[in-house]
Design a protein around this motif. Sequence first.
Motif, short mmCIF file in Angstrom:
data_model
loop_
_atom_site.label_atom_id
_atom_site.label_comp_id
_atom_site.label_asym_id
_atom_site.label_seq_id
_atom_site.Cartn_x
_atom_site.Cartn_y
_atom_site.Cartn_z
N LEU A 228 0.83 -1.21 0.00
CA LEU A 228 0.00 0.00 0.00
C LEU A 228 0.87 1.26 0.00
CD1 LEU A 228 -2.65 1.50 0.17
CD2 LEU A 228 -2.75 0.98 2.62
N VAL A 229 1.92 1.27 0.80
CA VAL A 229 2.83 2.43 0.81
C VAL A 229 3.50 2.58 -0.54
CG1 VAL A 229 4.90 3.41 1.86
CG2 VAL A 229 3.17 2.33 3.31
N GLU A 230 3.91 1.46 -1.14
CA GLU A 230 4.51 1.52 -2.47
C GLU A 230 3.52 2.06 -3.51
OE1 GLU A 230 5.73 -2.47 -3.12
OE2 GLU A 230 7.34 -2.40 -1.62
N ALA A 231 2.25 1.67 -3.40
CA ALA A 231 1.23 2.19 -4.31
C ALA A 231 1.05 3.69 -4.13
CB ALA A 231 -0.10 1.46 -4.08
N GLY A 255 9.54 -0.86 9.97
CA GLY A 255 9.84 -1.00 8.55
C GLY A 255 8.96 -0.12 7.68
N LEU A 256 7.69 -0.02 8.04
CA LEU A 256 6.77 0.84 7.28
C LEU A 256 7.17 2.31 7.42
CD1 LEU A 256 3.38 -0.90 8.15
CD2 LEU A 256 4.38 -0.70 5.87
N SER A 257 7.53 2.70 8.64
CA SER A 257 7.96 4.09 8.86
C SER A 257 9.20 4.41 8.04
CB SER A 257 8.23 4.30 10.35
OG SER A 257 8.64 5.63 10.59
N GLN A 258 10.14 3.48 7.98
CA GLN A 258 11.34 3.69 7.18
C GLN A 258 11.02 3.78 5.69
OE1 GLN A 258 13.72 0.34 8.39
NE2 GLN A 258 14.53 1.37 10.22
N LEU A 259 10.06 2.96 5.25
CA LEU A 259 9.67 3.00 3.84
C LEU A 259 9.00 4.33 3.50
CD1 LEU A 259 9.68 1.15 1.33
CD2 LEU A 259 7.38 0.41 1.97
N ASP A 261 9.64 7.17 4.93
CA ASP A 261 10.73 8.15 4.87
C ASP A 261 11.52 8.01 3.57
OD1 ASP A 261 9.98 9.04 7.36
OD2 ASP A 261 11.54 7.94 8.44
N THR A 262 11.78 6.77 3.16
CA THR A 262 12.54 6.52 1.93
C THR A 262 11.85 7.12 0.72
OG1 THR A 262 13.47 4.47 2.81
CG2 THR A 262 13.47 4.73 0.41
N PHE A 263 10.53 7.01 0.67
CA PHE A 263 9.76 7.55 -0.46
C PHE A 263 9.43 9.03 -0.30
CE2 PHE A 263 7.96 3.03 -1.20
CZ PHE A 263 8.98 2.75 -2.09
#
Length: 398
Positions: A228-231, A255-259, A261-263
């Motif tokens: 969902l975060v990637e979408a 892990g979701l929080s880091q993702l 931040d990465t995006f």
Amino acid sequence: FPEQCQTFVRREIDEVVRRGHDVSVFPVASTPSAARAQASDACACSSVIYPSILNSGPLLKAFCRDPKLCGALLVALIRDTWYRPLTLAKSLVAFAKGMSTVEIVKTGGYDHIHAHWSSYPGTAAWVVSALTGIPFSVAFHAYDLFSTRIALNEKIEAASTVVLNAQYSIDFFRRLYPKVPDDKVMLLYNGLNRDRFAIVARDRPLVQSCPLILGVGRLVYTKGFRTLVEACHLLDREGRTFRLVLIGKGPEARGLSQLIDTFGLQASVSMVGELPQQGVSRYISESAGLVMPCIVPRRGASHDALPNVIIEAQAAGVPVIGSDVFAIPETVRHEETGLLVPPGDAAALKGAIARVVDDAALAEQIAKRGWEEAQERFNVHENVARLLERFEKAGVVS
């Protein structure tokens, strides 16, 4: 009791009480004292009794009722869990808590014992039923069927009724236990209070300038929130304006929080942690759509058959997007009562979210059909009536 994942149990209890039956709840797991008080106030049950294993008197008295039977039950339990140390330890605690409640149940005038989850609550109910002669039934939900199965051959044989909350779960159950008679197995979806959610549905805004996309559930691998975060990253790259709110807690949180931040999605994506039911309902009522992007677990891992939040969103008149896995297609039928996408496919999920946001007619159509589905299939009043009818036919309640 009730934990955040147990609100459907409380609704079931409330409806049983509304129909004139007295209900006592025996939670197998302890909770903080503040939570105990809140649970007692929130639930319509007659009493919430927390079994204790600190007092050896009730345990010894229960053992003396039938030492040979107690030994047989204990052997069956250990035989199925000895190679799983944590499961064995929890099972022994549940066994002891069941033993500690035998005298209370035997002298309390109870007609039937119903266990939600076949694992540790099911162990306690199985023990109490065996030592009191009071019939019991057991309801499977997720991990207790798909991964952590504990002495199920013995429990299923002893139970008067086995309840499963999705056809997907029944099919899975049948593959494991093909010899269980059909008349012992019951399909009963988790129920919702139709009146309360109908009011929420009428109040939901139809048009949103900054669409709120919602993800609700335990932050675990099988919920698919990384997809969902990637979408949402793909939506952001298209220059779309949106908000994503993730409600829940779990091991995937960091892990979701880091993702996020990465995006660079900090301005668009929020993780608000676990909320009470009222808070979840408020977010559902304000959202443009609920997304449940579940993915297939590793072999032997637990997963939900039909996440409760899907039926809660449908009952609130909110469009639902889900993965085409598990029991989700039982209520989310593509372009009819929702949208389905392949699990783990961020591009397909992005496209489905865009369709719901861009196509008001489609969003309204699937929301309306989903709402109708929820009223028919997930009505707690009708579902509890069916459950009680089953118990009455078996002669265990009147």
